[in-house]
Design a protein around this motif. Structure first.
Motif, PDB file in Angstrom:
ATOM      1  N   LEU A   1       5.792  -1.520  11.862  1.00 44.87           N
ATOM      2  CA  LEU A   1       5.460  -1.382  10.446  1.00 44.87           C
ATOM      3  C   LEU A   1       6.698  -1.055   9.631  1.00 44.87           C
ATOM      4  O   LEU A   1       6.921  -1.631   8.564  1.00 44.87           O
ATOM      5  N   THR A   2       7.524  -0.132  10.115  1.00 44.92           N
ATOM      6  CA  THR A   2       8.753   0.190   9.382  1.00 44.92           C
ATOM      7  C   THR A   2       9.730  -0.982   9.414  1.00 44.92           C
ATOM      8  O   THR A   2      10.415  -1.250   8.428  1.00 44.92           O
ATOM      9  N   LEU A   3       9.787  -1.687  10.549  1.00 45.47           N
ATOM     10  CA  LEU A   3      10.665  -2.861  10.637  1.00 45.47           C
ATOM     11  C   LEU A   3      10.258  -3.914   9.623  1.00 45.47           C
ATOM     12  O   LEU A   3      11.110  -4.604   9.058  1.00 45.47           O
ATOM     13  N   CYS A   4       8.960  -4.039   9.377  1.00 42.81           N
ATOM     14  CA  CYS A   4       8.444  -5.029   8.421  1.00 42.81           C
ATOM     15  C   CYS A   4       8.411  -4.500   6.993  1.00 42.81           C
ATOM     16  O   CYS A   4       7.788  -5.115   6.116  1.00 42.81           O
ATOM     17  N   GLY A   5       9.060  -3.383   6.756  1.00 42.95           N
ATOM     18  CA  GLY A   5       9.162  -2.873   5.395  1.00 42.95           C
ATOM     19  C   GLY A   5       7.854  -2.368   4.831  1.00 42.95           C
ATOM     20  O   GLY A   5       7.638  -2.416   3.617  1.00 42.95           O
TER      21      GLY A   5
ATOM     22  N   PRO B   1       0.818  -1.217   0.000  1.00 43.83           N
ATOM     23  CA  PRO B   1       0.000   0.000   0.000  1.00 43.83           C
ATOM     24  C   PRO B   1       0.850   1.264   0.000  1.00 43.83           C
ATOM     25  O   PRO B   1       1.996   1.269   0.451  1.00 43.83           O
ATOM     26  N   GLY B   2       0.254   2.342  -0.492  1.00 39.13           N
ATOM     27  CA  GLY B   2       0.922   3.630  -0.500  1.00 39.13           C
ATOM     28  C   GLY B   2       0.909   4.281   0.870  1.00 39.13           C
ATOM     29  O   GLY B   2       0.273   3.798   1.818  1.00 39.13           O
ATOM     30  N   ALA B   3       1.592   5.403   0.982  1.00 40.88           N
ATOM     31  CA  ALA B   3       1.747   6.090   2.261  1.00 40.88           C
ATOM     32  C   ALA B   3       0.402   6.513   2.850  1.00 40.88           C
ATOM     33  O   ALA B   3       0.183   6.412   4.062  1.00 40.88           O
ATOM     34  N   ARG B   4      -0.515   6.986   2.008  1.00 42.16           N
ATOM     35  CA  ARG B   4      -1.811   7.453   2.516  1.00 42.16           C
ATOM     36  C   ARG B   4      -2.597   6.319   3.156  1.00 42.16           C
ATOM     37  O   ARG B   4      -3.163   6.465   4.244  1.00 42.16           O
ATOM     38  N   LEU B   5      -2.640   5.171   2.485  1.00 42.51           N
ATOM     39  CA  LEU B   5      -3.369   4.037   3.033  1.00 42.51           C
ATOM     40  C   LEU B   5      -2.717   3.517   4.308  1.00 42.51           C
ATOM     41  O   LEU B   5      -3.406   3.103   5.244  1.00 42.51           O
ATOM     42  N   LEU B   6      -1.387   3.555   4.361  1.00 36.78           N
ATOM     43  CA  LEU B   6      -0.696   3.121   5.575  1.00 36.78           C
ATOM     44  C   LEU B   6      -0.995   4.059   6.737  1.00 36.78           C
ATOM     45  O   LEU B   6      -1.159   3.620   7.881  1.00 36.78           O
ATOM     46  N   GLU B   7      -1.061   5.345   6.455  1.00 31.86           N
ATOM     47  CA  GLU B   7      -1.396   6.305   7.498  1.00 31.86           C
ATOM     48  C   GLU B   7      -2.801   6.059   8.032  1.00 31.86           C
ATOM     49  O   GLU B   7      -3.053   6.117   9.248  1.00 31.86           O
ATOM     50  N   GLN B   8      -3.739   5.771   7.131  1.00 30.39           N
ATOM     51  CA  GLN B   8      -5.106   5.474   7.555  1.00 30.39           C
ATOM     52  C   GLN B   8      -5.146   4.203   8.397  1.00 30.39           C
ATOM     53  O   GLN B   8      -5.866   4.137   9.403  1.00 30.39           O
ATOM     54  N   TRP B   9      -4.385   3.223   7.974  1.00 26.19           N
ATOM     55  CA  TRP B   9      -4.363   1.959   8.704  1.00 26.19           C
ATOM     56  C   TRP B   9      -3.772   2.141  10.095  1.00 26.19           C
ATOM     57  O   TRP B   9      -4.300   1.625  11.084  1.00 26.19           O
ATOM     58  N   LEU B  10      -2.675   2.904  10.192  1.00 19.35           N
ATOM     59  CA  LEU B  10      -2.062   3.169  11.490  1.00 19.35           C
ATOM     60  C   LEU B  10      -2.998   3.957  12.403  1.00 19.35           C
ATOM     61  O   LEU B  10      -3.048   3.715  13.615  1.00 19.35           O
ATOM     62  N   ALA B  11      -3.739   4.891  11.822  1.00 17.70           N
ATOM     63  CA  ALA B  11      -4.673   5.678  12.625  1.00 17.70           C
ATOM     64  C   ALA B  11      -5.745   4.780  13.236  1.00 17.70           C
ATOM     65  O   ALA B  11      -6.185   4.998  14.373  1.00 17.70           O
ATOM     66  N   ALA B  12      -6.150   3.754  12.482  1.00 18.04           N
ATOM     67  CA  ALA B  12      -7.174   2.837  12.972  1.00 18.04           C
ATOM     68  C   ALA B  12      -6.614   1.827  13.956  1.00 18.04           C
ATOM     69  O   ALA B  12      -7.262   1.468  14.939  1.00 18.04           O
TER      70      ALA B  12
ATOM     71  N   VAL C   1      17.114   6.599   6.844  1.00 16.46           N
ATOM     72  CA  VAL C   1      16.904   5.355   7.580  1.00 16.46           C
ATOM     73  C   VAL C   1      15.529   4.801   7.238  1.00 16.46           C
ATOM     74  O   VAL C   1      14.529   5.524   7.279  1.00 16.46           O
ATOM     75  N   ARG C   2      15.468   3.516   6.927  1.00 18.21           N
ATOM     76  CA  ARG C   2      14.212   2.924   6.465  1.00 18.21           C
ATOM     77  C   ARG C   2      13.516   2.057   7.504  1.00 18.21           C
ATOM     78  O   ARG C   2      12.316   2.166   7.718  1.00 18.21           O
ATOM     79  N   PHE C   3      14.273   1.190   8.170  1.00 18.39           N
ATOM     80  CA  PHE C   3      13.657   0.186   9.026  1.00 18.39           C
ATOM     81  C   PHE C   3      13.579   0.590  10.496  1.00 18.39           C
ATOM     82  O   PHE C   3      12.702   0.131  11.221  1.00 18.39           O
ATOM     83  N   PHE C   4      14.496   1.448  10.948  1.00 21.10           N
ATOM     84  CA  PHE C   4      14.522   1.873  12.350  1.00 21.10           C
ATOM     85  C   PHE C   4      14.561   3.399  12.438  1.00 21.10           C
ATOM     86  O   PHE C   4      15.473   3.974  13.042  1.00 21.10           O
ATOM     87  N   PRO C   5      13.594   4.092  11.854  1.00 18.57           N
ATOM     88  CA  PRO C   5      13.648   5.563  11.860  1.00 18.57           C
ATOM     89  C   PRO C   5      13.559   6.168  13.253  1.00 18.57           C
ATOM     90  O   PRO C   5      14.056   7.282  13.468  1.00 18.57           O
TER      91      PRO C   5
END
Length: 349
Positions: A205-209, A185-196, A287-291
């Motif tokens: 989530l970042t650790l899991c790429g 998913p794109g950044a917008r959908l990930l943000e929505q998912w995290l909000a929920a 940094v990608r996985f551990f920001p």
């Protein structure tokens, strides 16, 4: 309920309706929810009265059988070692696998059992569904046995294959299936998912790429505490690699780790991502996985040598290839951590 990033795939499947091919292959990285999509599709195909949105009603006799795990026309073909595992999980910890461990392959006898079952009339209606997950777990003999079914499918039977490594499938299997590539998913959908789901899942989530289902499953297994310990161990300066190897060996063999599914494969994967982030930060990248560990990575980068970090990362790639077959767990961990420690010796910064 279908995840937001799967809704477009689901709608296309619903639109096909009776034009669905008899064999579909869902491919993509683990942790995106391919299995959920397949389960929803199987439920719809078997349901007597699907809802207007295409989902199974959950109330008819067929749905009740399926929900109880007793639908006579739904067949799941999975490796013995993965019967209770989630998508992308390792069912048998690498450090604990033995000759008596359950098979990680889908065996030809399992396909033969399906052949025998499909040779008789279905128990409920005319629709039957076979789920094969993960499809790449089939060896060449098993795949050839399945190929006969795909070439001459029984009437009303749908084959739903799930794979995170489609290139490991026989070309003839791939050619007999309509492929559906599920993308992250794109950044917008990930943000929505995290909000929920809650912001606490962000580090996982970042650790899991960016794989949301993998992050959620990791959280349910206790992954937040595992990640905290992992970061604390590697972020500490001047650690003793031999001592830490012993601690990690005990960690991997602990009841909590074994019960939660934390194993050597996962640990090495995290280690590789940590080294990658450290090298990227040293070179001025993002940094990608551990920001959330940028400060710790900054401190380590000041004492690290670029060439040594690069060598450590390349060596970790080699280690990753043999992680499922370590001859000695302690020696394996000692070797890996000593390579990491060498990245901080002789640093010119």
């Amino acid at each position: 309920m279908i995840a937001p990033w799967l809704e477009s795939y689901w709608q296309r499947l619903i639109d096909l309706d009776q034009r669905l091919p008899h064999a579909l292959l869902f491919v993509g990285p683990p942790g995106l929810g391919k299995r959920d999509l397949v389960e929803h599709l199987a439920a719809r195909l078997l349901c007597d009265t699907p809802a207007e949105n295409g989902a199974a009603c959950g109330q008819c006799a067929a749905c009740r059988w399926r929900l109880s795990g007793n639908h006579p026309d739904l067949y799941r073909v999975v490796p013995a070692s993965a019967q209770d595992a989630e998508e992308g999980d390792e069912a048998v910890p690498a450090a604990e696998s033995t000759a008596k461990a359950k098979s990680s392959q889908i065996l030809i006898d399992q396909i033969r059992e399906i052949q025998d079952a499909l040779a008789v009339t279905g128990h409920h209606g005319s629709r039957r569904v076979v789920i094969i997950d993960p499809a790449e777990a089939m060896n060449v003999f098993t795949a050839n046995a399945l190929l006969k079914l795909l070439e001459e499918p029984p009437a009303g039977c749908s084959f739903l294959l799930v794979s995170s490594a489609p290139r490991r499938l026989l070309p003839t299997i791939r050619s007999r299936c309509q492929q559906w590539a599920v993308g992250r998913p794109g950044a917008r959908l990930l943000e929505q998912w995290l909000a929920a789901e809650g912001p606490a899942l962000a580090p996982l989530l970042t650790l899991c790429g960016g794989m949301p289902m993998a992050a959620k499953r990791l959280a349910e297994q206790g992954g937040a505490a595992w990640r905290d310990r992992f970061v604390k161990d590697l972020a500490a300066g001047g650690f003793d690699p031999l001592r830490l190897a012993g601690q990690w060996e005990s960690w991997l063999k602990s009841k909590d780790a074994l019960a939660g599914g934390f194993n050597l494969v996962m640990l090495v994967d995290w280690f590789q991502r940590w080294v990658s982030d450290l090298a990227v930060f040293k070179l001025g990248g993002v940094v990608r996985f551990f920001p959330d560990q940028t400060a710790a990575l900054s401190d380590l980068a000041k004492r690290a040598d670029v060439a040594a970090l690069s060598n450590c990362y390349n060596e970790t790639l080699q280690i990753r290839r043999v992680v499922t077959h370590p001859l000695n767990l302690r020696l394996f961990l000692e070797d890996m951590l000593m390579r990491y420690a060498r990245a901080f010796k002789g640093s010119r910064n």
